[in-house]
Design a protein around this motif. Structure first.
Motif, PDB file in Angstrom:
ATOM      1  N   TRP A   5       0.965  -1.143   0.018  1.00  0.00           N
ATOM      2  CA  TRP A   5       0.048  -0.007  -0.095  1.00  0.00           C
ATOM      3  C   TRP A   5       1.027   1.207  -0.090  1.00  0.00           C
ATOM      4  O   TRP A   5       0.349   2.367  -0.487  1.00  0.00           O
ATOM      5  CB  TRP A   5      -0.899  -0.104   1.146  1.00  0.00           C
ATOM      6  N   LYS A 200     -10.091  -2.033  -0.163  1.00  0.00           N
ATOM      7  CA  LYS A 200      -8.666  -1.832   0.049  1.00  0.00           C
ATOM      8  C   LYS A 200      -8.362  -0.314  -0.084  1.00  0.00           C
ATOM      9  O   LYS A 200      -7.385   0.077   0.391  1.00  0.00           O
ATOM     10  CB  LYS A 200      -8.125  -2.406  -1.198  1.00  0.00           C
ATOM     11  N   GLU A 203      -6.670   0.757   3.450  1.00  0.00           N
ATOM     12  CA  GLU A 203      -5.240   0.164   3.687  1.00  0.00           C
ATOM     13  C   GLU A 203      -4.534   1.297   2.949  1.00  0.00           C
ATOM     14  O   GLU A 203      -3.247   1.244   3.299  1.00  0.00           O
ATOM     15  CB  GLU A 203      -5.291  -1.162   3.531  1.00  0.00           C
ATOM     16  N   MET A 253      -3.141   0.776  10.438  1.00  0.00           N
ATOM     17  CA  MET A 253      -2.626  -0.328   9.252  1.00  0.00           C
ATOM     18  C   MET A 253      -2.657  -1.559  10.056  1.00  0.00           C
ATOM     19  O   MET A 253      -3.304  -2.646   9.430  1.00  0.00           O
ATOM     20  CB  MET A 253      -1.346  -0.139   8.821  1.00  0.00           C
ATOM     21  N   LEU A 256      -6.268  -2.531  10.665  1.00  0.00           N
ATOM     22  CA  LEU A 256      -7.066  -2.990   9.300  1.00  0.00           C
ATOM     23  C   LEU A 256      -6.615  -4.005   8.708  1.00  0.00           C
ATOM     24  O   LEU A 256      -7.317  -5.048   8.183  1.00  0.00           O
ATOM     25  CB  LEU A 256      -6.622  -1.751   8.263  1.00  0.00           C
ATOM     26  N   ALA A 257      -5.271  -4.594   9.014  1.00  0.00           N
ATOM     27  CA  ALA A 257      -4.908  -5.594   8.475  1.00  0.00           C
ATOM     28  C   ALA A 257      -5.536  -7.048   9.390  1.00  0.00           C
ATOM     29  O   ALA A 257      -5.693  -7.936   8.673  1.00  0.00           O
ATOM     30  CB  ALA A 257      -3.129  -5.860   8.787  1.00  0.00           C
TER      31      ALA A 257
END
Length: 273
Positions: A5, A200, A203, A253, A256-257
């Protein structure tokens, strides 16, 4: 995953490099030569003028980067799916606008709304300087890595450091160049983020912010070395805010992952059942 990203942040790195180049354009200029007949007051006035000019260039570069951040954050506020990411984007807009207000004293024009996209008209000084160069046939050289500058008949020579010949940079307004790169970065970031799959986007935006703020932190650290004490304090506070934004982006991050991994596991379990 993060590297994937962060790929959208190429503009941030380019902007950081450009801003350092723009700052060097001011700081590589040799100090004005004083004569024994000049008073101490006149010499101090020249020194204050030098600092003011350097501060203006540095503050303008930082303000342009803040304008870019605000534009991308506002875009993310509209497009993000996660409420946490929306809140993060809202915080970025608020904090970067507050930073612009502090920079307004040093670079009032760059702190204006819409500055990135305003049409640039050459100033009287730009036109005069360009005309003088054509008349005298000066072959200017810009020192990018330090060194002293010596003037000779019809030429400017640098005794040390990397040189860039003027036939490629003659008449370039580095601040305007900086503005154009920032505006292009905003367009490119919006296009790349829009092209990502809907789930997506968040991210990609957060990854972009990690890289952008890492670049900004480096920029502010370098600029502090060349700023007056007054501007240095402003930049130092900006660096603290930048560090806080970067840490928040890194936390987001990870969240979100994790959410993405959990969603995939749930989906896989449902299919087996």
């Amino acid at each position: 995953m993060m590297r994937k990203w962060i790929s959208v942040s190429a503009c941030s790195a380019a902007l950081c490099l450009c801003s350092v180049t723009g700052a060097q354009q001011t700081n590589n200029n040799p100090p004005p030569q004083t004569t024994p007949n000049r008073s101490d007051a006149a010499t101090q006035h020249d020194q204050r003028s030098d600092w003011k000019s350097a501060d203006h260039t540095l503050a303008t570069c930082v303000a342009i980067a803040n304008q870019e951040e605000i534009a991308i954050a506002k875009f993310a506020q509209e497009k993000a799916r996660s409420s946490d990411v929306k809140e993060f984007a809202k915080m970025l807009v608020k904090d970067h606008q507050a930073f612009l207000e502090k920079l307004e004293k040093f670079a009032p024009e760059a702190a204006r709304d819409g500055y990135l996209h305003e049409k640039h008209e050459p100033s009287t000084n730009d036109k005069t300087r360009a005309g003088a160069d054509k008349t005298t046939g000066v072959e200017a050289k810009v020192g990018l890595a330090g060194g002293t500058v010596k003037a000779s008949a019809g030429k400017v020579q640098q005794t040390a450091g990397t040189e860039e010949t003027a036939d490629r940079h003659h008449g370039v307004n580095f601040i305007q160049l900086h503005r154009e790169i920032a505006a292009e970065c905003v367009r490119n970031a919006k296009e790349m983020l829009t092209e990502k799959e809907e789930d997506k986007f968040d991210e990609c935006f957060v990854g972009h912010q990690i890289a952008a703020h890492a670049a900004m932190k480096t920029k502010l650290t370098v600029f502090e070395r060349h700023a007056s004490s007054e501007l240095k304090d402003v930049l130092a506070k900006g660096a603290e805010t930048t560090e806080r934004h970067m840490k928040k982006a890194e936390e987001l991050m990870k969240e979100l992952a994790h959410a993405d991994s959990s969603s995939k596991r749930d989906s896989s379990s449902s299919k087996k059942e």
